[in-house]
Structure formats: C-alpha cells, structure tokens
Write an enzyme that holds these catalytic residues in place. Structure first.
Site, PDB file in Angstrom:
ATOM      1  N   ARG A   1      20.983  79.317  83.967  1.00  0.00           N
ATOM      2  CA  ARG A   1      21.373  80.711  83.807  1.00  0.00           C
ATOM      3  C   ARG A   1      22.530  80.986  84.749  1.00  0.00           C
ATOM      4  O   ARG A   1      22.566  80.454  85.865  1.00  0.00           O
ATOM      5  CB  ARG A   1      20.215  81.668  84.118  1.00  0.00           C
ATOM      6  CG  ARG A   1      19.180  81.778  83.005  1.00  0.00           C
ATOM      7  CD  ARG A   1      19.705  82.528  81.778  1.00  0.00           C
ATOM      8  NE  ARG A   1      18.726  82.635  80.705  1.00  0.00           N
ATOM      9  CZ  ARG A   1      18.613  81.782  79.682  1.00  0.00           C
ATOM     10  NH1 ARG A   1      19.430  80.743  79.597  1.00  0.00           N
ATOM     11  NH2 ARG A   1      17.716  81.984  78.744  1.00  0.00           N
TER      12      ARG A   1
ATOM     13  N   GLU B   1      28.052  86.812  81.773  1.00  0.00           N
ATOM     14  CA  GLU B   1      28.448  86.466  80.415  1.00  0.00           C
ATOM     15  C   GLU B   1      28.186  87.615  79.446  1.00  0.00           C
ATOM     16  O   GLU B   1      27.261  88.398  79.667  1.00  0.00           O
ATOM     17  CB  GLU B   1      27.751  85.178  79.954  1.00  0.00           C
ATOM     18  CG  GLU B   1      26.264  85.252  79.732  1.00  0.00           C
ATOM     19  CD  GLU B   1      25.702  83.874  79.335  1.00  0.00           C
ATOM     20  OE1 GLU B   1      25.802  82.926  80.124  1.00  0.00           O
ATOM     21  OE2 GLU B   1      25.165  83.781  78.224  1.00  0.00           O
TER      22      GLU B   1
ATOM     23  N   HIS C   1      27.745  79.035  76.032  1.00  0.00           N
ATOM     24  CA  HIS C   1      26.272  79.073  75.978  1.00  0.00           C
ATOM     25  C   HIS C   1      25.744  78.455  74.672  1.00  0.00           C
ATOM     26  O   HIS C   1      25.076  79.121  73.884  1.00  0.00           O
ATOM     27  CB  HIS C   1      25.759  80.519  76.135  1.00  0.00           C
ATOM     28  CG  HIS C   1      24.346  80.586  76.639  1.00  0.00           C
ATOM     29  ND1 HIS C   1      23.905  81.576  77.485  1.00  0.00           N
ATOM     30  CD2 HIS C   1      23.271  79.783  76.402  1.00  0.00           C
ATOM     31  CE1 HIS C   1      22.619  81.376  77.741  1.00  0.00           C
ATOM     32  NE2 HIS C   1      22.214  80.301  77.100  1.00  0.00           N
TER      33      HIS C   1
HETATM   34  P1  NAP Z   1      10.596  74.614  83.100  1.00  0.00           P
HETATM   35  O1  NAP Z   1       9.941  73.465  82.421  1.00  0.00           O
HETATM   36  O2  NAP Z   1       9.762  75.767  83.549  1.00  0.00           O
HETATM   37  O3  NAP Z   1      11.394  74.011  84.351  1.00  0.00           O
HETATM   38  C1  NAP Z   1      11.942  74.770  85.363  1.00  0.00           C
HETATM   39  C2  NAP Z   1      11.795  73.985  86.664  1.00  0.00           C
HETATM   40  O4  NAP Z   1      12.464  74.701  87.695  1.00  0.00           O
HETATM   41  C3  NAP Z   1      10.353  73.790  87.094  1.00  0.00           C
HETATM   42  O5  NAP Z   1      10.084  72.421  87.150  1.00  0.00           O
HETATM   43  C4  NAP Z   1      10.280  74.418  88.462  1.00  0.00           C
HETATM   44  O6  NAP Z   1       9.626  73.485  89.263  1.00  0.00           O
HETATM   45  C5  NAP Z   1      11.726  74.542  88.890  1.00  0.00           C
HETATM   46  N1  NAP Z   1      11.949  75.720  89.736  1.00  0.00           N
HETATM   47  C6  NAP Z   1      11.639  77.003  89.466  1.00  0.00           C
HETATM   48  N2  NAP Z   1      12.046  77.797  90.458  1.00  0.00           N
HETATM   49  C7  NAP Z   1      12.627  76.982  91.365  1.00  0.00           C
HETATM   50  C8  NAP Z   1      13.234  77.199  92.615  1.00  0.00           C
HETATM   51  N3  NAP Z   1      13.309  78.428  93.142  1.00  0.00           N
HETATM   52  N4  NAP Z   1      13.736  76.134  93.269  1.00  0.00           N
HETATM   53  C9  NAP Z   1      13.655  74.897  92.761  1.00  0.00           C
HETATM   54  N5  NAP Z   1      13.077  74.625  91.571  1.00  0.00           N
HETATM   55  C10 NAP Z   1      12.564  75.659  90.910  1.00  0.00           C
HETATM   56  O7  NAP Z   1      11.735  75.240  82.191  1.00  0.00           O
HETATM   57  P2  NAP Z   1      12.702  74.474  81.156  1.00  0.00           P
HETATM   58  O8  NAP Z   1      12.102  74.495  79.804  1.00  0.00           O
HETATM   59  O9  NAP Z   1      13.100  73.178  81.753  1.00  0.00           O
HETATM   60  O10 NAP Z   1      13.940  75.491  81.139  1.00  0.00           O
HETATM   61  C11 NAP Z   1      14.663  75.766  82.331  1.00  0.00           C
HETATM   62  C12 NAP Z   1      15.634  76.897  82.114  1.00  0.00           C
HETATM   63  O11 NAP Z   1      16.747  76.448  81.359  1.00  0.00           O
HETATM   64  C13 NAP Z   1      15.107  78.078  81.297  1.00  0.00           C
HETATM   65  O12 NAP Z   1      14.341  78.970  82.077  1.00  0.00           O
HETATM   66  C14 NAP Z   1      16.364  78.705  80.744  1.00  0.00           C
HETATM   67  O13 NAP Z   1      16.807  79.776  81.540  1.00  0.00           O
HETATM   68  C15 NAP Z   1      17.382  77.579  80.786  1.00  0.00           C
HETATM   69  N6  NAP Z   1      17.837  77.210  79.429  1.00  0.00           N
HETATM   70  C16 NAP Z   1      19.144  77.325  79.093  1.00  0.00           C
HETATM   71  C17 NAP Z   1      19.579  76.984  77.824  1.00  0.00           C
HETATM   72  C18 NAP Z   1      21.018  77.111  77.396  1.00  0.00           C
HETATM   73  O14 NAP Z   1      21.273  77.419  76.227  1.00  0.00           O
HETATM   74  N7  NAP Z   1      21.977  76.845  78.253  1.00  0.00           N
HETATM   75  C19 NAP Z   1      18.656  76.540  76.874  1.00  0.00           C
HETATM   76  C20 NAP Z   1      17.334  76.421  77.247  1.00  0.00           C
HETATM   77  C21 NAP Z   1      16.922  76.765  78.526  1.00  0.00           C
HETATM   78  P3  NAP Z   1       8.353  73.851  90.110  1.00  0.00           P
HETATM   79  O15 NAP Z   1       7.606  74.924  89.393  1.00  0.00           O
HETATM   80  O16 NAP Z   1       7.610  72.603  90.278  1.00  0.00           O
HETATM   81  O17 NAP Z   1       8.928  74.292  91.367  1.00  0.00           O
END
Ligand code: NAP
Length: 317
Positions: free
Chosen positions: A237, A266, A284
């Site tokens: 994000r 954005e 994006h």
């Molecule tokens: P996820 O499985 O929940 O993974 C997020 C990871 O971030 C978790 O492993 C969490 O680890 C870690 N985390 C959370 N807060 C943190 C912090 N303060 N410091 C360090 N690590 C932290 O989510 P995902 O499915 O991988 O998706 C991640 C994000 O990608 C989404 O929330 C979305 O905003 C973004 N995204 C973007 C696009 C795009 O079009 N560009 C598409 C899809 C998703 P722990 O809980 O173990 O700490």
C-alpha cells in the site's frame, strides 16, 4: 430478496454468480464511492461489495445508526479503507479475498524487481523516443538479480510467494522482517530489525498490509540504511512508504532505484517521481488479470452466500 450493492463493475462471471442468488445493483462508475453513496449503501442494502478507495470510516457508521447493511464483502485482500472495529460495533461484518490475489501480486513484484534492477523502463523510453543508437557492451548496465539477496518486509501470503519466486527462480538468498517468526518450506533468515534488513539486502520488497500500524514504516531512516545499489519495491500500500523521503533518496542517488505499484496519495503520482529515470511506475496492477479478478469476485460472492445462509463467514476479518 436480499439486496446487494457492488461499488464497481466486476467481471461478468462474478455479476452472474451474484445475480443467481441476490438482487444486485452494480454501480457503473469505476472511481471510489462518494460519502453520500456510502451512506445510502448502508441504509438501503443488505450487503455491500466495496473495494479499494471506498472509505468506510468510523464517522460513516456513526451517521447511520440502524443500518440495513449487515456485511461488507470486500473485493480485495487489503481492507485498510474499512474501519473494521467501527463496522463491527455497528453490527456489520467484514470479509476479504485472501489467497486469490497472492500469485498475481507476487508476479507484479517480480515484474517491478526485474524492471527496476535491469533498467527496463528507462530502456523502453529510449526506444520510444527514437534515441536508441544500437547495442553496445556498456549500455544500460543494471543489477543482475541472480544470486543477490532479497529482503521481504511482511512475510505473509504474498511475501512468501515472492520469496519462493526469488529463491527457486533466481537463486536468491531470502531474508525477511516480520512481527512473528515464520515456518517456511524454503531457506530464509529472519532479520533482527527492519533497519538491519534494509542495510544488508540488494532488494527490499514491501508486502505488509496498509493501515495505521504500517504507515511510513519505510521512512528516511530505512532508506538511509539501504545500500546505494539496492532497490525498493512496493506492491503493498502506498502509505507504507514515506513518498517524500523516497523521492529525496532517488533524487540523491541514495538508493539504486525503486519499483512502485502503489502510491501514498494514489491515483496522484508526484511529478517529481515521473521526472526520475531510476523509478518504475505501475498503475496498481497487482491483481489485474481477468481470472484473478474473477476469483476475487467469486470469493466475495461465496462470503455473501455463506453469510446469508447463516453459515460461518469463510473469509471474515
Ligand atoms: P498477509 O498474508 O496478512 O501478510 C501480511 C504480512 O505482513 C503478515 O505476515 C504479517 O506478519 C506482516 N506484518 C503485518 N504488520 C506488520 C508490521 N507492522 N511489521 C512487519 N510485518 C508486518 O497479507 P497478504 O495476502 O500477503 O497481503 C499483503 C498486502 O498486500 C495486503 O494487505 C494488501 O494491502 C497488499 N496487496 C496489494 C495488491 C496490489 O494490487 N498491489 C494486491 C494484493 C494485496 P505477522 O503477522 O507475522 O507479523
């Protein structure tokens, strides 16, 4: 019949699946909902399928004391545009679409890594400008990814999919920063801190969720810790990166380059970023493939169906 409001046109297959079960209203516009539209959605519909940019904040729920809406079945895994606690307090559940987005978003991270490291955007601009004078051995020399070290910030679903691609596809060493230690089926080292990770890798890839907790996680200090040849990739994000600090670091050549799919404000992309050669700018497109958007939409519909069948919400947040 249960009334469902889709805040954007979703792929035909998704609309058909929703219509098979619900009375569906699809808004024709592609931009974010206005406040008036969001208020109406809470008052007039049993469920809403919102998405990125539809800002369901606490003040909105406060303005609709007895909402008809009982579920926000978000289209997308990221839900930082919804105040989940305020929704819950208003009696509204929230779901998202995890998993459906993972591989496509990881692929976009690899696209940005390769484009930034190998100066692909810069090269394309030279060709389009008619300024290419032909191959020579020292033209547009970039950074070779094979054998380098990637640092994943946020080793969740997408972070791990990126790490796998880096390890198995490019023979890269994987390091990561996460709040918790992960059980992984590939070799990876957890860094002691974000600053330690930033200082020791060739590519930093951000894959944490957006929201208050990660706001400006990548600030001037983290950028200063990065090695001068290292690249920063953000597919998470926009607000996770302090954009002004990144612009400064790129302008001063403090880091090697950056690849961005998301922006702090954005769709506004600062002119200062557009003026730079050492940054790749994508609009994006992390999940922008028809099958992926269909899977995401069908997951939202599954959540709607389960919820109104009084079954547990498959992807409640
Ligand atoms: P996820 O499985 O929940 O993974 C997020 C990871 O971030 C978790 O492993 C969490 O680890 C870690 N985390 C959370 N807060 C943190 C912090 N303060 N410091 C360090 N690590 C932290 O989510 P995902 O499915 O991988 O998706 C991640 C994000 O990608 C989404 O929330 C979305 O905003 C973004 N995204 C973007 C696009 C795009 O079009 N560009 C598409 C899809 C998703 P722990 O809980 O173990 O700490």
């Amino acid at each position: 019949m249960t009334r469902v409001f889709m805040s954007r046109p979703l792929p035909e297959r998704v609309q058909a699946a929703a219509r098979a079960r619900f009375d569906v209203t699809v808004r024709a516009e592609t931009g974010p909902l206005s406040r008036a539209e969001m208020l109406e959605s809470l008052r007039e519909y049993d469920a809403v399928v919102p998405t990125l940019g539809d800002l369901y904040d606490a003040s909105l729920f406060a303005d609709v004391p007895s909402p008809r809406c009982r579920l926000l079945a978000n289209f997308g895994v990221g839900y930082n545009h919804i105040d989940v606690d305020a929704a819950r307090a208003a009696g509204i559940a929230v779901s998202n679409t995890p998993g459906a987005v993972t591989d496509a978003t990881a692929d976009t991270a690899m696209t940005l890594m390769l484009m930034s490291a190998r100066r692909a955007g810069e090269g394309e601009r030279i060709v389009r400008a008619g300024a290419w004078e032909g191959w020579h051995p020292t033209q547009l020399l970039g950074m070779h990814l094979s054998g380098k070290t990637v640092g994943i910030v946020g080793m969740g679903r997408i972070g791990q999919a990126i790490a796998r691609r880096c390890h198995f596809g490019f023979g890269m060493t994987v390091a990561y920063h996460s709040r918790s230690e992960k059980q992984l089926d590939f070799p990876a080292t957890r860094a002691d801190s974000l600053l330690a990770l930033a200082g020791s890798v060739d590519v930093v890839v951000i894959a944490v969720p957006g929201g208050a907790e990660t706001n400006h996680l990548i600030n001037a200090d983290v950028l200063a810790a990065m090695q001068p040849h290292a690249h920063l990739i953000n597919i998470a994000r926009g607000n996770v990166v302090e954009e002004a600090a990144l612009i400064g670091a790129l302008e001063q050549g403090q880091i090697g380059g950056a690849g961005l799919d998301v922006y702090e404000f954005e769709p506004r992309v600062p002119d200062a970023l557009k003026a730079l050669e050492n940054v790749v700018l994508l609009p994006h497109i992390g999940t922008a493939a028809l099958e992926v958007r269909e899977d995401m939409g069908l997951m939202s519909v599954n959540n709607l169906v389960a919820f109104f069948d009084d079954q547990p919400l498959p992807n409640g947040v």
